[in-house]
Design an enzyme around this catalytic site. Sequence first.
Site, mmCIF file in Angstrom:
data_model
loop_
_atom_site.group_PDB
_atom_site.id
_atom_site.type_symbol
_atom_site.label_atom_id
_atom_site.label_comp_id
_atom_site.label_asym_id
_atom_site.label_seq_id
_atom_site.Cartn_x
_atom_site.Cartn_y
_atom_site.Cartn_z
ATOM 1 C CG HIS A 3 -2.093 -0.880 1.144
ATOM 2 N ND1 HIS A 3 -2.030 -2.207 1.505
ATOM 3 C CD2 HIS A 3 -3.357 -0.660 0.715
ATOM 4 C CE1 HIS A 3 -3.220 -2.769 1.308
ATOM 5 N NE2 HIS A 3 -4.049 -1.851 0.830
ATOM 6 C CE LYS A 39 -4.068 -0.336 4.681
ATOM 7 N NZ LYS A 39 -5.355 0.295 4.925
HETATM 8 P P1 NAD Z 1 -7.409 9.518 4.484
HETATM 9 O O1 NAD Z 1 -6.419 9.773 5.586
HETATM 10 O O2 NAD Z 1 -7.123 10.061 3.138
HETATM 11 O O3 NAD Z 1 -8.848 10.046 4.937
HETATM 12 C C1 NAD Z 1 -9.311 9.935 6.268
HETATM 13 C C2 NAD Z 1 -10.378 10.986 6.499
HETATM 14 O O4 NAD Z 1 -10.789 10.920 7.862
HETATM 15 C C3 NAD Z 1 -9.870 12.429 6.266
HETATM 16 O O5 NAD Z 1 -10.857 13.140 5.549
HETATM 17 C C4 NAD Z 1 -9.681 12.981 7.666
HETATM 18 O O6 NAD Z 1 -9.857 14.399 7.765
HETATM 19 C C5 NAD Z 1 -10.777 12.231 8.413
HETATM 20 N N1 NAD Z 1 -10.461 12.184 9.842
HETATM 21 C C6 NAD Z 1 -9.259 11.979 10.424
HETATM 22 N N2 NAD Z 1 -9.367 12.051 11.764
HETATM 23 C C7 NAD Z 1 -10.657 12.326 12.032
HETATM 24 C C8 NAD Z 1 -11.402 12.513 13.231
HETATM 25 N N3 NAD Z 1 -10.818 12.425 14.429
HETATM 26 N N4 NAD Z 1 -12.716 12.756 13.115
HETATM 27 C C9 NAD Z 1 -13.331 12.824 11.921
HETATM 28 N N5 NAD Z 1 -12.677 12.645 10.735
HETATM 29 C C10 NAD Z 1 -11.362 12.401 10.806
HETATM 30 O O7 NAD Z 1 -7.594 7.933 4.428
HETATM 31 P P2 NAD Z 1 -8.160 6.999 3.275
HETATM 32 O O8 NAD Z 1 -7.039 6.429 2.510
HETATM 33 O O9 NAD Z 1 -9.270 7.652 2.551
HETATM 34 O O10 NAD Z 1 -8.737 5.809 4.166
HETATM 35 C C11 NAD Z 1 -9.708 6.027 5.168
HETATM 36 C C12 NAD Z 1 -10.046 4.688 5.814
HETATM 37 O O11 NAD Z 1 -10.714 3.862 4.849
HETATM 38 C C13 NAD Z 1 -8.809 3.898 6.267
HETATM 39 O O12 NAD Z 1 -9.140 3.160 7.419
HETATM 40 C C14 NAD Z 1 -8.569 2.952 5.108
HETATM 41 O O13 NAD Z 1 -7.861 1.789 5.462
HETATM 42 C C15 NAD Z 1 -9.978 2.653 4.706
HETATM 43 N N6 NAD Z 1 -10.159 2.202 3.322
HETATM 44 C C16 NAD Z 1 -11.023 1.192 3.147
HETATM 45 C C17 NAD Z 1 -11.321 0.759 1.882
HETATM 46 C C18 NAD Z 1 -12.360 -0.331 1.695
HETATM 47 O O14 NAD Z 1 -12.626 -0.746 0.561
HETATM 48 N N7 NAD Z 1 -12.990 -0.778 2.787
HETATM 49 C C19 NAD Z 1 -10.688 1.339 0.790
HETATM 50 C C20 NAD Z 1 -9.806 2.386 1.005
HETATM 51 C C21 NAD Z 1 -9.549 2.829 2.285
#
Ligand code: NAD
Length: 230
Positions: free
Chosen positions: A136, A140
Amino acid sequence: MPIPLKIAVCGASGRTGSRAAALAAGDPRFHLLARVDRGRAAEFEDQVGACGAVIDFSVPEATVRYAAACPRAKVPFISGTTGLSDVQRTQVAAGAKRAPVFLASNFSKGVTLMVHLAAEAARRLAGYDVALVEKHHKAKKDTPSGTALSLARAVMESRGAQEPVSTVSLRLGDVVGDHDLLFAGPFERLTIAHQAQSRDVFAQGALEAAVWVAKKKPGLYGMPDLLGLR
Ligand code: NAD
């Protein structure tokens, strides 16, 4: 034309949430009611009752908070956030008594099928060594990935095994998500491999899950239910 599903996206400024919001905004099946992010939880709690579904890609502590507001308002909650502790997952799943809750460590159909195939291969290739390599992007937060944990769990449950699946996690460049599951036995190796080419596969998968789960009764659902794999 059916009435658009009113949705809120939590973590809407993030890499994946922003894509879910953008795809929803361009899709007539949805009415994007709210883009929720850090510092706007109070606003979310005011809006949640007007939503037909809430999609979350944020961080575990925020997921728990968003998840708690949905069942109170009887609104389906769809989350892809990974890295939840067992306690956090139990808290989120508890909402399923009052409203549908859809949890997926990976919203891709290909990965969902890969987990299914992993269980099948582990059963049929009893005695073969198993190893997992996941790659990744460098930002991440959780290691190993939620998908790697799902694959390892599928192998272990299928074999009734206690020993963990040997897993290598690489964090490099801007890799969206690669998973290679290897089975090695006498004179041969089998590799089941998946590469996500764009975050849109997860964002679109979450939107499809929202459409699907919005018609369901309260309960805990996941990608295997959506694909008819259980
Ligand atoms: P990212 O860091 O780009 O986005 C995270 C978001 O959460 C940001 O907008 C951030 O401002 C917000 N955030 C952070 N702390 C916060 C808080 N305390 N309160 C409210 N919002 C808060 O991450 P990403 O790559 O988009 O991934 C997000 C999550 O989704 C991760 O856990 C990742 O592993 C997961 N993910 C899952 C899938 C899936 O298919 N299930 C796919 C991609 C990512």
